[in-house]
Design an enzyme around this catalytic site. Structure first.
Site, PDB file in Angstrom:
ATOM      1  N   SER A  56       0.843  -1.213   0.000  1.00  0.00           N
ATOM      2  CA  SER A  56       0.000   0.000   0.000  1.00  0.00           C
ATOM      3  C   SER A  56       0.870   1.251   0.000  1.00  0.00           C
ATOM      4  CB  SER A  56      -0.865   0.018   1.259  1.00  0.00           C
ATOM      5  OG  SER A  56      -0.032   0.267   2.385  1.00  0.00           O
ATOM      6  N   ASP A  98      -1.199  -1.998  -4.119  1.00  0.00           N
ATOM      7  CA  ASP A  98      -2.531  -1.798  -3.554  1.00  0.00           C
ATOM      8  C   ASP A  98      -2.882  -0.307  -3.628  1.00  0.00           C
ATOM      9  OD1 ASP A  98      -4.836  -2.604  -2.191  1.00  0.00           O
ATOM     10  OD2 ASP A  98      -3.926  -2.375  -0.206  1.00  0.00           O
ATOM     11  N   HIS A 230     -12.393  -5.373  -1.127  1.00  0.00           N
ATOM     12  CA  HIS A 230     -11.493  -4.663  -0.203  1.00  0.00           C
ATOM     13  C   HIS A 230     -12.146  -4.610   1.172  1.00  0.00           C
ATOM     14  CE1 HIS A 230      -8.338  -2.731  -2.806  1.00  0.00           C
ATOM     15  NE2 HIS A 230      -9.108  -3.338  -3.694  1.00  0.00           N
ATOM     16  N   ALA A 232     -11.871  -6.390   3.874  1.00  0.00           N
ATOM     17  CA  ALA A 232     -12.516  -7.664   4.203  1.00  0.00           C
ATOM     18  C   ALA A 232     -11.974  -8.313   5.480  1.00  0.00           C
ATOM     19  CB  ALA A 232     -12.379  -8.629   3.019  1.00  0.00           C
ATOM     20  N   ASN A 273      -9.153  -8.900   0.193  1.00  0.00           N
ATOM     21  CA  ASN A 273      -8.059  -8.104   0.770  1.00  0.00           C
ATOM     22  C   ASN A 273      -8.134  -8.069   2.288  1.00  0.00           C
ATOM     23  OD1 ASN A 273      -7.596  -7.446  -1.893  1.00  0.00           O
ATOM     24  ND2 ASN A 273      -7.509  -5.248  -1.542  1.00  0.00           N
ATOM     25  N   SER A 276      -6.062  -5.406   8.127  1.00  0.00           N
ATOM     26  CA  SER A 276      -6.289  -5.093   9.547  1.00  0.00           C
ATOM     27  C   SER A 276      -6.203  -6.322  10.452  1.00  0.00           C
ATOM     28  CB  SER A 276      -7.652  -4.419   9.736  1.00  0.00           C
ATOM     29  OG  SER A 276      -7.685  -3.198   9.034  1.00  0.00           O
TER      30      SER A 276
HETATM   31  O1  G3H Z   1      -6.093  -0.035   1.772  1.00  0.00           O
HETATM   32  C1  G3H Z   1      -5.909  -0.142   2.964  1.00  0.00           C
HETATM   33  C2  G3H Z   1      -4.770  -0.875   3.528  1.00  0.00           C
HETATM   34  O2  G3H Z   1      -5.122  -1.437   4.764  1.00  0.00           O
HETATM   35  C3  G3H Z   1      -3.503  -0.057   3.578  1.00  0.00           C
HETATM   36  O3  G3H Z   1      -3.391   0.789   4.660  1.00  0.00           O
HETATM   37  O4  G3H Z   1      -1.956   2.657   3.700  1.00  0.00           O
HETATM   38  O5  G3H Z   1      -2.196   2.305   6.187  1.00  0.00           O
HETATM   39  O6  G3H Z   1      -0.877   0.721   4.800  1.00  0.00           O
HETATM   40  P1  G3H Z   1      -2.040   1.685   4.847  1.00  0.00           P
HETATM   41  P1  13P Z   2      -8.956  -4.251   5.868  1.00  0.00           P
HETATM   42  O1  13P Z   2      -8.687  -2.938   6.541  1.00  0.00           O
HETATM   43  O2  13P Z   2     -10.356  -4.705   6.111  1.00  0.00           O
HETATM   44  O3  13P Z   2      -7.964  -5.304   6.265  1.00  0.00           O
HETATM   45  O4  13P Z   2      -8.838  -4.031   4.276  1.00  0.00           O
HETATM   46  C1  13P Z   2      -7.612  -4.133   3.616  1.00  0.00           C
HETATM   47  C2  13P Z   2      -7.655  -3.664   2.188  1.00  0.00           C
HETATM   48  O5  13P Z   2      -8.693  -3.540   1.576  1.00  0.00           O
HETATM   49  C3  13P Z   2      -6.369  -3.393   1.540  1.00  0.00           C
HETATM   50  O6  13P Z   2      -6.534  -2.888   0.241  1.00  0.00           O
HETATM   51 ZN    ZN Z   3      -8.260  -1.640   0.001  1.00  0.00          ZN
END
Ligand code: G3H
Ligand code: 13P
Ligand code: ZN
Length: 328
Positions: A56, A98, A230, A232, A273, A276
């Site tokens: 990400s 991502d 996403h 999920a 995805n 969390s």
């Molecule tokens: O898209 C959501 C993911 O959980 C990424 O989160 O940008 O804090 O790594 P992050």
């Molecule tokens: P969560 O926060 O539900 O784990 O989603 C992750 C996600 O969609 C990453 O692109």
């Molecule tokens: Zn996402």
């Protein structure tokens, strides 16, 4: 220009074909550090599941995009070693961007060896989203890199963008979007959201069901086309409780029930995805250990057990929720 195939990565095309045919979803797990990556690779190799490693924007800011790609390359070698030692098959690994937010970023990932990219134009107007996604597809497909697009907006924080409300995907748009852009998969909004607070519910209440009616309508418009979910994570309550017990404060954290995910995985949803849930597992274990052993200061003594716990969680997800175990 480095081609992903030379690094041992796979794109998502065959993964999704098999997932669609056999009614399961490929796990897409985010990683930011070595322990998360080791856990994902160990769990997916031992459970013989294909896997999509996700990077990400937050991960790129934290760990550096180039380093993460090299870590992905190292992960392929680790997977081969684990498979060999355990007389198991090698698993396909996709290295995926991502929530890519620009053509330049997607291009840089393609050029450095990613096998799959997401261009997230979901916050743009429909026409802008089509145009940006089409440009990314045009470039990525020259190198056989697969592209995920998104229609509809998830509530919660999607990288830097914070949306208060869902905008569910409008099934009337999906056929046109897929046709005009040439994407390989499509992320849709059916009630999930990013992070650990997905629904506002009172104690003892169940989270509301996902909008399977929208998913079914989408499936009718683009039959056999791979759909991505996403946001999920299930926000596993045993880990939330542990975090709260050992000094944390995650009151009201709640996610998507695993039954809903099992149902989705059997449909055209080919990629699920999860980020969390991994964060919660690590935090729970680290908090528990540091609380019970205040004299501990060797990171290996708390990150090691956190990694072991992550392996268990990912293996269980693959086996019991996504149905991706023993598919290679
Ligand atoms: O898209 C959501 C993911 O959980 C990424 O989160 O940008 O804090 O790594 P992050
Ligand atoms: P969560 O926060 O539900 O784990 O989603 C992750 C996600 O969609 C990453 O692109
Ligand atoms: Zn996402």
């Amino acid at each position: 220009m480095i081609h992903y195939a030379d690094l041992g990565f796979s794109n998502t095309r065959k993964m999704f074909e098999d997932a669609m045919k056999n009614g399961y979803a490929v796990p897409a797990y985010n990683f930011n550090n070595m322990e998360q990556l080791q856990a994902i690779i160990t769990a997916c190799t031992m459970s013989q599941s294909p896997v999509i490693l996700q990077v990400s924007k937050g991960a790129r800011n934290y760990a550096n995009q180039t380093l993460l790609r090299w870590m992905g390359q190292g992960a392929v070698e680790l997977m081969k070693e684990i498979a060999d030692e355990n007389n198991l098959k090698e698993i396909p690994i996709a290295m995926h961007l991502d929530h890519g937010d620009s053509f330049e970023l997607c291009k840089s990932c393609v050029d450095m060896g990613f096998s799959s990219v997401m261009i997230d134009g979901s916050h743009l107007t429909y026409d802008e989203n089509v145009e940006l996604t089409r440009r990314v597809v045009e470039y990525a497909h020259k190198y056989d890199v697969t592209v995920e697009g998104e229609l509809g907006v998830l509530a919660g924080i999607e990288d830097d963008v914070k949306a208060e409300e869902h905008t569910y995907t409008n099934p009337d748009n999906v056929e046109d979007f897929v046709k005009k852009t040439g994407v390989d998969s499509l992320a849709i909004a059916i009630g999930t959201s990013h992070g650990a607070y997905k629904f506002k519910i009172k104690d003892g209440e169940q989270p509301p069901p996902l909008r399977f009616d929208i998913l079914e309508e989408v499936e009718k418009r683009i039959p056999g086309f791979p759909i991505v979910l996403h946001g999920a994570s299930s926000v596993l309550q045993e880990y939330v409780k542990t975090i709260n017990k050992y000094g944390g404060n995650l009151e009201g954290a709640v996610g998507v029930s695993e039954d809903q995910l099992r149902k989705a995985a059997k449909s055209a949803v080919c990629k699920i995805n999860i980020d969390s849930d991994g964060r919660l597992v690590m935090t729970a274990k680290v908090r528990e250990i540091l609380w019970n052993k205040p004299e501990e200061f060797d990171p290996r003594k708390y990150l090691g057990p956190a990694r072991d716990e992550l392996v268990k969680m990912y293996e269980r997800k693959n086996r019991d929720v996504l149905g991706s175990a023993f598919r290679v």
